[in-house]
Design an enzyme around this catalytic site. Structure first.
Site, PDB file in Angstrom:
ATOM      1  N   CYS A 125     -12.903  14.011 -77.726  1.00 23.65           N
ATOM      2  CA  CYS A 125     -13.130  12.738 -77.608  1.00 23.65           C
ATOM      3  C   CYS A 125     -14.430  12.318 -76.811  1.00 23.65           C
ATOM      4  O   CYS A 125     -14.632  13.250 -76.220  1.00 23.65           O
ATOM      5  CB  CYS A 125     -11.825  12.010 -77.037  1.00 23.65           C
ATOM      6  SG  CYS A 125     -12.139  10.292 -76.515  1.00 23.65           S
ATOM      7  N   CYS A 160     -12.934  10.279 -70.273  1.00 24.20           N
ATOM      8  CA  CYS A 160     -11.868   9.884 -69.181  1.00 24.20           C
ATOM      9  C   CYS A 160     -11.837  11.094 -67.971  1.00 24.20           C
ATOM     10  O   CYS A 160     -11.489  12.102 -68.594  1.00 24.20           O
ATOM     11  CB  CYS A 160     -10.528   9.201 -69.451  1.00 24.20           C
ATOM     12  SG  CYS A 160     -10.951   7.792 -70.653  1.00 24.20           S
ATOM     13  N   LEU A 162      -4.966   1.482 -69.076  1.00 24.13           N
ATOM     14  CA  LEU A 162      -5.680   0.805 -68.043  1.00 24.13           C
ATOM     15  C   LEU A 162      -5.880   1.507 -66.781  1.00 24.13           C
ATOM     16  O   LEU A 162      -6.891   1.785 -66.214  1.00 24.13           O
ATOM     17  CB  LEU A 162      -4.574  -0.629 -67.654  1.00 24.13           C
ATOM     18  CG  LEU A 162      -5.249  -1.368 -66.384  1.00 24.13           C
ATOM     19  CD1 LEU A 162      -6.387  -2.245 -67.322  1.00 24.13           C
ATOM     20  CD2 LEU A 162      -4.224  -2.453 -66.085  1.00 24.13           C
ATOM     21  N   CYS A 198      -8.640  13.467 -68.240  1.00 28.66           N
ATOM     22  CA  CYS A 198      -8.110  13.794 -69.582  1.00 28.66           C
ATOM     23  C   CYS A 198      -8.798  14.982 -70.086  1.00 28.66           C
ATOM     24  O   CYS A 198     -10.192  15.183 -69.826  1.00 28.66           O
ATOM     25  CB  CYS A 198      -8.309  12.547 -70.358  1.00 28.66           C
ATOM     26  SG  CYS A 198      -7.789  13.026 -72.206  1.00 28.66           S
ATOM     27  N   CYS A 217       2.449  28.177 -75.638  1.00 33.21           N
ATOM     28  CA  CYS A 217       1.466  27.418 -76.843  1.00 33.21           C
ATOM     29  C   CYS A 217       0.207  28.180 -76.411  1.00 33.21           C
ATOM     30  O   CYS A 217      -0.527  28.755 -77.565  1.00 33.21           O
ATOM     31  CB  CYS A 217       1.367  26.171 -76.565  1.00 33.21           C
ATOM     32  SG  CYS A 217       0.252  25.595 -77.838  1.00 33.21           S
ATOM     33  N   GLU A 249      -3.347  18.720 -82.618  1.00 30.53           N
ATOM     34  CA  GLU A 249      -1.805  18.695 -82.258  1.00 30.53           C
ATOM     35  C   GLU A 249      -1.073  17.531 -82.704  1.00 30.53           C
ATOM     36  O   GLU A 249      -1.429  16.487 -82.404  1.00 30.53           O
ATOM     37  CB  GLU A 249      -1.673  19.419 -80.823  1.00 30.53           C
ATOM     38  CG  GLU A 249      -1.699  20.851 -80.466  1.00 30.53           C
ATOM     39  CD  GLU A 249      -1.141  21.097 -79.337  1.00 30.53           C
ATOM     40  OE1 GLU A 249      -1.349  22.514 -79.102  1.00 30.53           O
ATOM     41  OE2 GLU A 249      -0.492  20.571 -78.598  1.00 30.53           O
ATOM     42  N   CYS A 308       3.619  11.995 -82.233  1.00 28.65           N
ATOM     43  CA  CYS A 308       2.596  11.787 -81.544  1.00 28.65           C
ATOM     44  C   CYS A 308       1.411  12.219 -82.295  1.00 28.65           C
ATOM     45  O   CYS A 308       1.397  13.463 -82.560  1.00 28.65           O
ATOM     46  CB  CYS A 308       2.504  12.324 -79.967  1.00 28.65           C
ATOM     47  SG  CYS A 308       1.251  11.993 -79.092  1.00 28.65           S
TER      48      CYS A 308
HETATM   49  N1  SAH Z   1      -7.623   7.687 -76.451  1.00 32.17           N
HETATM   50  C1  SAH Z   1      -6.658   6.716 -76.582  1.00 32.17           C
HETATM   51  C2  SAH Z   1      -5.214   7.702 -77.111  1.00 32.17           C
HETATM   52  C3  SAH Z   1      -4.913   9.037 -76.469  1.00 32.17           C
HETATM   53  S1  SAH Z   1      -4.715   9.350 -74.733  1.00 32.17           S
HETATM   54  C4  SAH Z   1      -6.234   6.388 -74.922  1.00 32.17           C
HETATM   55  O1  SAH Z   1      -6.799   6.660 -74.062  1.00 32.17           O
HETATM   56  O2  SAH Z   1      -5.479   5.428 -74.902  1.00 32.17           O
HETATM   57  C5  SAH Z   1      -2.954   8.683 -74.721  1.00 32.17           C
HETATM   58  C6  SAH Z   1      -2.739   8.438 -73.049  1.00 32.17           C
HETATM   59  O3  SAH Z   1      -2.406   9.609 -72.210  1.00 32.17           O
HETATM   60  C7  SAH Z   1      -3.624   7.517 -72.558  1.00 32.17           C
HETATM   61  O4  SAH Z   1      -3.005   6.613 -71.838  1.00 32.17           O
HETATM   62  C8  SAH Z   1      -4.264   8.485 -71.810  1.00 32.17           C
HETATM   63  O5  SAH Z   1      -5.142   7.830 -70.787  1.00 32.17           O
HETATM   64  C9  SAH Z   1      -3.327   9.233 -71.229  1.00 32.17           C
HETATM   65  N2  SAH Z   1      -3.717  10.513 -70.332  1.00 32.17           N
HETATM   66  C10 SAH Z   1      -5.095  11.077 -70.519  1.00 32.17           C
HETATM   67  N3  SAH Z   1      -4.902  12.285 -69.774  1.00 32.17           N
HETATM   68  C11 SAH Z   1      -3.708  12.358 -69.110  1.00 32.17           C
HETATM   69  C12 SAH Z   1      -3.150  13.234 -68.255  1.00 32.17           C
HETATM   70  N4  SAH Z   1      -3.682  14.238 -67.754  1.00 32.17           N
HETATM   71  N5  SAH Z   1      -1.937  12.960 -67.562  1.00 32.17           N
HETATM   72  C13 SAH Z   1      -1.187  11.619 -67.851  1.00 32.17           C
HETATM   73  N6  SAH Z   1      -1.898  10.961 -68.940  1.00 32.17           N
HETATM   74  C14 SAH Z   1      -2.949  11.383 -69.469  1.00 32.17           C
HETATM   75 FE1  SF4 Z   2     -10.401   9.826 -74.960  1.00 33.96          FE
HETATM   76 FE2  SF4 Z   2      -9.809   8.709 -72.548  1.00 33.96          FE
HETATM   77 FE3  SF4 Z   2      -8.164   8.781 -74.522  1.00 33.96          FE
HETATM   78 FE4  SF4 Z   2      -8.902  10.924 -73.231  1.00 33.96          FE
HETATM   79  S1  SF4 Z   2      -7.702   9.226 -72.449  1.00 33.96           S
HETATM   80  S2  SF4 Z   2      -8.296  10.747 -75.351  1.00 33.96           S
HETATM   81  S3  SF4 Z   2     -11.189  10.586 -73.130  1.00 33.96           S
HETATM   82  S4  SF4 Z   2      -9.955   7.746 -74.434  1.00 33.96           S
END
Ligand code: SAH
Ligand code: SF4
Length: 388
Positions: A125, A129, A234, A132, A355, A105, A118
Protein backbone atom coordinates in the site's frame (compact mmCIF):
# COMPACT_ATOMS: atom_id res chain seq x y z
CA UNK A 1 -11.53 -28.61 -9.87
CA UNK A 2 -8.80 -27.01 -7.81
CA UNK A 3 -6.83 -23.79 -7.81
CA UNK A 4 -3.86 -25.61 -9.25
CA UNK A 5 -5.86 -26.32 -12.39
CA UNK A 6 -6.28 -22.58 -12.69
CA UNK A 7 -2.54 -22.05 -12.54
CA UNK A 8 -1.94 -24.56 -15.30
CA UNK A 9 -4.53 -22.91 -17.50
CA UNK A 10 -3.01 -19.53 -16.81
CA UNK A 11 0.58 -20.44 -17.54
CA UNK A 12 -0.42 -22.06 -20.81
CA UNK A 13 -2.24 -19.01 -22.08
CA UNK A 14 -0.50 -15.72 -21.73
CA UNK A 15 -2.81 -13.40 -23.65
CA UNK A 16 -6.13 -15.02 -22.91
CA UNK A 17 -8.76 -13.01 -21.13
CA UNK A 18 -9.51 -14.22 -17.60
CA UNK A 19 -13.29 -14.43 -17.36
CA UNK A 20 -13.31 -14.86 -13.60
CA UNK A 21 -12.91 -11.13 -12.93
CA UNK A 22 -15.45 -9.83 -15.46
CA UNK A 23 -18.62 -8.28 -14.09
CA UNK A 24 -21.94 -9.36 -15.65
CA UNK A 25 -21.91 -6.34 -17.94
CA UNK A 26 -18.34 -6.96 -19.02
CA UNK A 27 -19.00 -10.64 -19.68
CA UNK A 28 -22.12 -9.84 -21.69
CA UNK A 29 -20.08 -7.42 -23.79
CA UNK A 30 -17.48 -10.13 -24.23
CA UNK A 31 -20.06 -12.55 -25.63
CA UNK A 32 -21.74 -9.91 -27.77
CA UNK A 33 -18.33 -9.11 -29.27
CA UNK A 34 -17.98 -12.79 -30.11
CA UNK A 35 -21.31 -12.66 -31.95
CA UNK A 36 -22.94 -14.74 -29.22
CA UNK A 37 -26.14 -14.10 -27.30
CA UNK A 38 -26.09 -12.16 -24.07
CA UNK A 39 -27.45 -15.08 -22.02
CA UNK A 40 -24.20 -16.98 -22.57
CA UNK A 41 -22.69 -14.67 -19.99
CA UNK A 42 -25.26 -15.77 -17.44
CA UNK A 43 -24.59 -19.43 -18.16
CA UNK A 44 -20.84 -19.03 -17.81
CA UNK A 45 -21.17 -16.93 -14.65
CA UNK A 46 -23.16 -19.69 -12.99
CA UNK A 47 -20.58 -22.28 -13.96
CA UNK A 48 -17.72 -20.18 -12.57
CA UNK A 49 -19.26 -18.66 -9.47
CA UNK A 50 -22.00 -21.11 -8.46
CA UNK A 51 -20.40 -24.38 -9.47
CA UNK A 52 -16.70 -23.53 -9.23
CA UNK A 53 -16.07 -24.86 -12.74
CA UNK A 54 -12.89 -23.61 -14.44
CA UNK A 55 -12.89 -25.83 -17.51
CA UNK A 56 -15.00 -24.77 -20.52
CA UNK A 57 -15.29 -28.37 -21.59
CA UNK A 58 -17.35 -29.15 -18.49
CA UNK A 59 -19.94 -26.47 -19.35
CA UNK A 60 -22.53 -28.83 -20.72
CA UNK A 61 -25.09 -26.23 -21.76
CA UNK A 62 -22.65 -24.58 -24.20
CA UNK A 63 -22.27 -26.07 -27.66
CA UNK A 64 -19.00 -27.77 -28.55
CA UNK A 65 -18.07 -25.03 -31.01
CA UNK A 66 -18.46 -22.29 -28.44
CA UNK A 67 -16.57 -24.28 -25.82
CA UNK A 68 -13.65 -24.64 -28.20
CA UNK A 69 -13.76 -21.00 -29.17
CA UNK A 70 -13.69 -20.01 -25.49
CA UNK A 71 -10.79 -22.32 -24.74
CA UNK A 72 -8.84 -20.61 -27.54
CA UNK A 73 -9.28 -17.06 -26.33
CA UNK A 74 -10.16 -17.18 -22.63
CA UNK A 75 -9.34 -18.80 -19.33
CA UNK A 76 -10.95 -18.97 -15.92
CA UNK A 77 -8.07 -18.68 -13.52
CA UNK A 78 -8.25 -17.90 -9.81
CA UNK A 79 -4.98 -17.10 -8.03
CA UNK A 80 -3.14 -19.96 -6.41
CA UNK A 81 -3.01 -20.96 -2.76
CA UNK A 82 0.59 -20.97 -1.59
CA UNK A 83 -0.29 -21.99 1.96
CA UNK A 84 -3.34 -22.63 4.05
CA UNK A 85 -3.56 -22.59 7.81
CA UNK A 86 -6.35 -23.50 10.16
CA UNK A 87 -6.72 -22.06 13.62
CA UNK A 88 -8.18 -24.05 16.47
CA UNK A 89 -10.98 -21.44 16.63
CA UNK A 90 -12.03 -22.21 13.03
CA UNK A 91 -10.31 -19.25 11.38
CA UNK A 92 -8.71 -20.27 8.08
CA UNK A 93 -6.01 -18.23 6.43
CA UNK A 94 -4.56 -18.48 2.94
CA UNK A 95 -1.33 -17.06 1.61
CA UNK A 96 -2.23 -16.52 -2.04
CA UNK A 97 0.34 -16.29 -4.79
CA UNK A 98 -0.63 -13.85 -7.50
CA UNK A 99 0.92 -13.45 -10.93
CA UNK A 100 4.47 -12.15 -10.67
CA UNK A 101 5.07 -14.15 -7.50
CA UNK A 102 3.85 -11.74 -4.82
CA UNK A 103 1.80 -13.06 -1.90
CA UNK A 104 -1.35 -11.65 -0.38
CA UNK A 105 -3.56 -13.09 2.31
CA UNK A 106 -7.22 -13.78 2.72
CA UNK A 107 -8.76 -14.87 6.01
CA UNK A 108 -12.10 -16.55 6.66
CA UNK A 109 -13.59 -16.19 10.14
CA UNK A 110 -16.56 -18.47 10.74
CA UNK A 111 -19.08 -17.46 13.40
CA UNK A 112 -22.36 -18.97 14.33
CA UNK A 113 -24.58 -18.48 11.29
CA UNK A 114 -22.07 -16.56 9.21
CA UNK A 115 -18.52 -16.46 7.90
CA UNK A 116 -16.64 -13.28 7.09
CA UNK A 117 -13.92 -13.23 4.46
CA UNK A 118 -11.27 -10.52 4.72
CA UNK A 119 -10.04 -9.73 1.21
CA UNK A 120 -6.94 -7.90 -0.09
CA UNK A 121 -7.09 -5.31 -2.87
CA UNK A 122 -3.42 -4.48 -3.51
CA UNK A 123 0.01 -5.96 -2.94
CA UNK A 124 1.36 -3.52 -0.36
CA UNK A 125 0.00 0.00 0.00
CA UNK A 126 1.27 3.47 -0.85
CA UNK A 127 -0.49 5.38 1.93
CA UNK A 128 2.04 4.77 4.69
CA UNK A 129 -0.16 4.82 7.77
CA UNK A 130 2.34 4.78 10.59
CA UNK A 131 0.88 1.87 12.55
CA UNK A 132 0.28 -0.45 9.58
CA UNK A 133 2.80 -2.98 8.42
CA UNK A 134 1.38 -3.10 4.88
CA UNK A 135 2.09 0.61 4.76
CA UNK A 136 5.68 -0.05 5.78
CA UNK A 137 6.04 -2.49 2.87
CA UNK A 138 5.27 0.18 0.31
CA UNK A 139 3.19 -0.35 -2.81
CA UNK A 140 3.92 -3.18 -5.22
CA UNK A 141 0.89 -3.43 -7.48
CA UNK A 142 -2.88 -3.44 -7.77
CA UNK A 143 -4.63 -6.79 -7.72
CA UNK A 144 -6.72 -7.54 -10.80
CA UNK A 145 -10.47 -8.01 -10.44
CA UNK A 146 -9.91 -11.74 -10.98
CA UNK A 147 -7.38 -11.79 -8.15
CA UNK A 148 -9.78 -10.00 -5.83
CA UNK A 149 -12.89 -12.07 -6.59
CA UNK A 150 -10.59 -15.07 -6.85
CA UNK A 151 -10.08 -14.83 -3.08
CA UNK A 152 -13.80 -15.46 -2.62
CA UNK A 153 -13.67 -18.27 -5.18
CA UNK A 154 -10.72 -19.88 -3.40
CA UNK A 155 -12.35 -19.67 0.02
CA UNK A 156 -15.46 -21.47 -1.23
CA UNK A 157 -13.41 -23.98 -3.19
CA UNK A 158 -11.28 -24.68 -0.17
CA UNK A 159 -14.35 -25.85 1.75
CA UNK A 160 -15.74 -27.74 -1.28
CA UNK A 161 -18.57 -25.29 -0.87
CA UNK A 162 -19.97 -25.34 -4.39
CA UNK A 163 -22.72 -27.78 -3.60
CA UNK A 164 -24.45 -25.09 -1.59
CA UNK A 165 -25.50 -23.24 -4.74
CA UNK A 166 -24.22 -19.70 -4.38
CA UNK A 167 -21.47 -20.84 -2.06
CA UNK A 168 -22.72 -19.93 1.39
CA UNK A 169 -19.29 -20.76 2.79
CA UNK A 170 -18.79 -16.99 2.65
CA UNK A 171 -21.66 -14.86 3.98
CA UNK A 172 -19.85 -11.52 4.47
CA UNK A 173 -16.87 -9.85 2.81
CA UNK A 174 -14.77 -7.04 4.23
CA UNK A 175 -12.23 -5.27 2.00
CA UNK A 176 -9.80 -5.01 4.90
CA UNK A 177 -6.88 -7.10 3.77
CA UNK A 178 -3.77 -5.60 2.24
CA UNK A 179 -4.09 -2.37 0.32
CA UNK A 180 -6.32 0.65 -0.08
CA UNK A 181 -9.40 -0.40 -2.10
CA UNK A 182 -10.18 3.08 -3.40
CA UNK A 183 -6.74 3.31 -5.00
CA UNK A 184 -7.64 0.26 -7.08
CA UNK A 185 -11.06 1.59 -7.92
CA UNK A 186 -12.11 -0.15 -11.15
CA UNK A 187 -10.95 -3.60 -10.14
CA UNK A 188 -12.46 -3.33 -6.67
CA UNK A 189 -15.78 -2.12 -8.09
CA UNK A 190 -15.86 -4.99 -10.62
CA UNK A 191 -15.08 -7.51 -7.88
CA UNK A 192 -17.71 -6.07 -5.52
CA UNK A 193 -20.22 -6.22 -8.38
CA UNK A 194 -19.61 -9.94 -8.53
CA UNK A 195 -19.84 -10.31 -4.76
CA UNK A 196 -23.34 -8.85 -4.82
CA UNK A 197 -24.56 -10.24 -8.17
CA UNK A 198 -27.03 -13.12 -7.92
CA UNK A 199 -25.34 -14.79 -10.85
CA UNK A 200 -22.10 -14.80 -8.85
CA UNK A 201 -21.94 -14.74 -5.03
CA UNK A 202 -25.24 -13.01 -4.33
CA UNK A 203 -24.27 -11.29 -1.07
CA UNK A 204 -26.44 -8.46 0.15
CA UNK A 205 -24.88 -5.01 -0.18
CA UNK A 206 -25.00 -4.78 3.61
CA UNK A 207 -22.74 -7.77 3.89
CA UNK A 208 -19.96 -6.41 1.71
CA UNK A 209 -17.92 -3.66 3.35
CA UNK A 210 -15.34 -1.40 1.75
CA UNK A 211 -12.85 0.11 4.19
CA UNK A 212 -10.90 3.23 3.26
CA UNK A 213 -8.39 5.45 4.97
CA UNK A 214 -9.88 8.40 3.11
CA UNK A 215 -9.17 8.74 -0.60
CA UNK A 216 -11.82 11.44 -0.87
CA UNK A 217 -11.98 12.02 -4.66
CA UNK A 218 -12.56 8.30 -5.20
CA UNK A 219 -15.08 8.14 -2.36
CA UNK A 220 -16.90 11.09 -3.91
CA UNK A 221 -17.68 9.03 -7.00
CA UNK A 222 -18.15 5.64 -5.35
CA UNK A 223 -21.94 5.91 -5.12
CA UNK A 224 -22.16 6.04 -8.92
CA UNK A 225 -20.77 2.53 -9.04
CA UNK A 226 -21.82 0.63 -5.93
CA UNK A 227 -23.90 0.72 -2.76
CA UNK A 228 -21.97 -1.61 -0.47
CA UNK A 229 -21.39 -0.77 3.19
CA UNK A 230 -18.69 1.73 4.02
CA UNK A 231 -16.08 1.80 6.78
CA UNK A 232 -13.73 4.72 7.38
CA UNK A 233 -10.37 4.36 9.08
CA UNK A 234 -10.45 7.44 11.29
CA UNK A 235 -8.12 6.59 14.20
CA UNK A 236 -7.96 10.14 15.56
CA UNK A 237 -10.43 12.81 16.67
CA UNK A 238 -8.57 15.79 15.17
CA UNK A 239 -6.55 16.68 12.08
CA UNK A 240 -3.33 17.37 13.91
CA UNK A 241 -3.13 13.83 15.30
CA UNK A 242 -4.66 12.10 12.27
CA UNK A 243 -2.21 13.76 9.89
CA UNK A 244 0.62 12.30 11.92
CA UNK A 245 -0.59 8.70 11.83
CA UNK A 246 -2.67 8.62 8.61
CA UNK A 247 -0.68 10.83 6.18
CA UNK A 248 -3.43 11.03 3.55
CA UNK A 249 -5.25 13.24 6.06
CA UNK A 250 -2.90 16.07 5.08
CA UNK A 251 -4.54 16.07 1.65
CA UNK A 252 -8.07 15.20 2.67
CA UNK A 253 -8.75 16.28 6.24
CA UNK A 254 -11.37 14.83 8.56
CA UNK A 255 -14.31 17.11 7.73
CA UNK A 256 -13.89 16.51 4.00
CA UNK A 257 -13.73 12.79 4.59
CA UNK A 258 -16.78 12.74 6.87
CA UNK A 259 -18.75 14.81 4.37
CA UNK A 260 -17.80 12.55 1.49
CA UNK A 261 -18.84 9.47 3.49
CA UNK A 262 -22.14 11.08 4.44
CA UNK A 263 -22.80 11.98 0.81
CA UNK A 264 -22.18 8.33 -0.03
CA UNK A 265 -24.85 7.30 2.48
CA UNK A 266 -27.22 9.99 1.26
CA UNK A 267 -27.01 8.58 -2.25
CA UNK A 268 -28.48 5.28 -0.99
CA UNK A 269 -32.16 4.64 -0.97
CA UNK A 270 -31.91 2.94 2.43
CA UNK A 271 -31.96 5.79 4.97
CA UNK A 272 -31.13 3.56 7.92
CA UNK A 273 -27.56 2.89 6.85
CA UNK A 274 -24.56 4.13 8.81
CA UNK A 275 -20.84 4.51 8.24
CA UNK A 276 -18.60 2.31 10.36
CA UNK A 277 -15.89 4.39 12.00
CA UNK A 278 -12.74 2.35 12.60
CA UNK A 279 -10.53 3.53 15.43
CA UNK A 280 -7.34 1.61 16.16
CA UNK A 281 -6.37 2.27 19.77
CA UNK A 282 -2.65 2.86 20.35
CA UNK A 283 -1.29 3.31 23.85
CA UNK A 284 -0.45 6.91 24.67
CA UNK A 285 -1.20 8.06 21.11
CA UNK A 286 -4.98 8.22 20.67
CA UNK A 287 -6.41 6.26 23.61
CA UNK A 288 -6.74 8.96 26.29
CA UNK A 289 -10.00 10.13 27.79
CA UNK A 290 -9.62 13.49 26.09
CA UNK A 291 -9.41 11.72 22.72
CA UNK A 292 -12.61 9.81 23.50
CA UNK A 293 -14.40 13.02 24.47
CA UNK A 294 -13.17 14.82 21.38
CA UNK A 295 -14.35 11.90 19.25
CA UNK A 296 -17.80 12.16 20.82
CA UNK A 297 -17.94 15.80 19.81
CA UNK A 298 -16.65 15.13 16.31
CA UNK A 299 -19.18 12.39 15.61
CA UNK A 300 -22.14 13.93 17.39
CA UNK A 301 -25.20 13.54 15.13
CA UNK A 302 -23.13 11.70 12.53
CA UNK A 303 -24.81 8.53 11.17
CA UNK A 304 -22.24 6.00 12.37
CA UNK A 305 -21.26 3.19 14.61
CA UNK A 306 -17.78 2.86 16.00
CA UNK A 307 -15.41 -0.10 15.96
CA UNK A 308 -12.53 0.11 18.39
CA UNK A 309 -9.55 -2.00 17.33
CA UNK A 310 -6.88 -2.55 19.99
CA UNK A 311 -3.59 -2.14 18.09
CA UNK A 312 -2.01 -5.37 16.87
CA UNK A 313 1.70 -5.21 17.26
CA UNK A 314 4.39 -6.20 14.76
CA UNK A 315 8.17 -5.99 15.03
CA UNK A 316 9.57 -2.44 15.15
CA UNK A 317 6.10 -0.95 14.94
CA UNK A 318 6.88 1.82 17.41
CA UNK A 319 3.34 1.50 18.85
CA UNK A 320 1.78 -0.65 21.52
CA UNK A 321 -1.64 -1.94 22.46
CA UNK A 322 -3.40 -0.17 25.33
CA UNK A 323 -4.32 -2.10 28.47
CA UNK A 324 -7.74 -3.68 28.73
CA UNK A 325 -8.66 -0.99 31.24
CA UNK A 326 -7.72 1.79 28.86
CA UNK A 327 -9.80 0.20 26.10
CA UNK A 328 -12.80 -0.17 28.45
CA UNK A 329 -12.51 3.39 29.63
CA UNK A 330 -12.45 4.68 26.05
CA UNK A 331 -15.37 2.44 25.11
CA UNK A 332 -17.42 3.57 28.12
CA UNK A 333 -17.09 7.25 27.27
CA UNK A 334 -18.43 6.62 23.76
CA UNK A 335 -21.23 4.38 25.00
CA UNK A 336 -22.25 6.93 27.62
CA UNK A 337 -22.49 9.51 24.86
CA UNK A 338 -24.97 7.25 23.07
CA UNK A 339 -22.82 5.67 20.35
CA UNK A 340 -23.05 2.08 19.22
CA UNK A 341 -19.55 0.79 19.88
CA UNK A 342 -17.93 -2.61 19.35
CA UNK A 343 -14.45 -3.69 20.39
CA UNK A 344 -12.54 -6.10 18.18
CA UNK A 345 -11.54 -9.45 19.53
CA UNK A 346 -8.60 -11.58 18.44
CA UNK A 347 -9.02 -14.69 16.36
CA UNK A 348 -6.62 -17.15 14.79
CA UNK A 349 -3.73 -16.41 17.13
CA UNK A 350 -2.30 -19.88 16.91
CA UNK A 351 -1.98 -19.81 13.12
CA UNK A 352 -0.40 -16.36 13.28
CA UNK A 353 2.39 -17.84 15.27
CA UNK A 354 3.18 -20.46 12.68
CA UNK A 355 2.54 -18.58 9.49
CA UNK A 356 5.73 -16.62 9.10
CA UNK A 357 7.77 -19.80 9.18
CA UNK A 358 6.00 -21.34 6.26
CA UNK A 359 6.77 -19.61 3.03
CA UNK A 360 9.71 -17.37 3.72
CA UNK A 361 10.36 -13.73 3.99
CA UNK A 362 7.69 -12.36 1.72
CA UNK A 363 4.91 -14.06 3.60
CA UNK A 364 6.58 -13.08 6.80
CA UNK A 365 6.13 -9.46 5.83
CA UNK A 366 2.64 -10.18 4.61
CA UNK A 367 1.87 -11.99 7.80
CA UNK A 368 2.58 -9.04 10.00
CA UNK A 369 0.33 -6.86 7.98
CA UNK A 370 -2.43 -9.39 8.18
CA UNK A 371 -2.24 -10.26 11.86
CA UNK A 372 -4.45 -7.48 12.95
CA UNK A 373 -6.73 -7.95 10.03
CA UNK A 374 -7.65 -11.37 11.27
CA UNK A 375 -8.61 -10.01 14.60
CA UNK A 376 -10.17 -7.05 12.94
CA UNK A 377 -12.31 -9.02 10.54
CA UNK A 378 -13.11 -11.37 13.39
CA UNK A 379 -14.54 -8.41 15.19
CA UNK A 380 -16.60 -7.54 12.18
CA UNK A 381 -17.84 -11.09 12.01
CA UNK A 382 -18.72 -10.94 15.68
CA UNK A 383 -20.47 -7.60 15.59
CA UNK A 384 -24.21 -7.77 15.28
CA UNK A 385 -26.44 -5.20 13.62
CA UNK A 386 -26.64 -4.68 9.90
CA UNK A 387 -23.93 -7.12 8.95
CA UNK A 388 -25.69 -10.10 10.48
N1 SAH B 1 -6.57 0.43 3.47
C1 SAH B 1 -7.85 0.28 4.03
C2 SAH B 1 -8.27 -1.15 4.30
C3 SAH B 1 -7.25 -2.08 4.87
S1 SAH B 1 -6.71 -1.73 6.49
C4 SAH B 1 -7.98 1.13 5.29
O1 SAH B 1 -6.97 1.63 5.77
O2 SAH B 1 -9.10 1.29 5.76
C5 SAH B 1 -8.03 -2.38 7.54
C6 SAH B 1 -8.09 -1.71 8.92
O3 SAH B 1 -7.03 -2.16 9.79
C7 SAH B 1 -7.94 -0.22 8.84
O4 SAH B 1 -8.86 0.41 9.69
C8 SAH B 1 -6.52 -0.02 9.33
O5 SAH B 1 -6.31 1.29 9.77
C9 SAH B 1 -6.44 -1.02 10.43
N2 SAH B 1 -5.07 -1.32 10.88
C10 SAH B 1 -3.93 -1.19 10.18
N3 SAH B 1 -2.85 -1.59 10.91
C11 SAH B 1 -3.33 -1.97 12.13
C12 SAH B 1 -2.73 -2.49 13.31
N4 SAH B 1 -1.42 -2.72 13.38
N5 SAH B 1 -3.52 -2.79 14.36
C13 SAH B 1 -4.86 -2.61 14.28
N6 SAH B 1 -5.50 -2.12 13.19
C14 SAH B 1 -4.74 -1.80 12.10
FE1 SF4 C 1 -2.76 1.30 3.46
FE2 SF4 C 1 -3.13 2.77 5.65
FE3 SF4 C 1 -4.92 0.84 5.02
FE4 SF4 C 1 -2.43 0.20 5.86
S1 SF4 C 1 -4.03 1.23 7.05
S2 SF4 C 1 -3.53 -0.70 4.14
S3 SF4 C 1 -1.18 1.88 4.96
S4 SF4 C 1 -4.44 2.73 3.87
Amino acid sequence: MTATDGLIAKSASVDKVNLLGLSRQQLEDFFLDLGEKRFRAQQVMKWMHHQGVLDFDAMSNLGKGLREKLADIAIIAPPVIAEQQDSSDGTRKWAIRVEGGALVEAVLIPESGRATLCVSSQVGCSLDCKFCSTGKQGFQRDLTAAEIIGQVWLAIDSYAGWQSGKGRVVTNVVMMGMGEPLLNFDNVVAAMDLMTDDLAYGLSKRKVTLSTSGVVPALDRLAEFTDVSLAISLHAPNDELRSRIVPINRRYPIQRLLKSARDYLDAQSDRKRVVTIEYTLMAGVNDQTEHARELCGLLKDYPCKINLIPFNDFPNSGFSRPSGNAVSRFWQILVDAGFIVTVRSTRGDDIDAACGQLVGEVVDRTRRSERYRESYAAGFAASGDERS
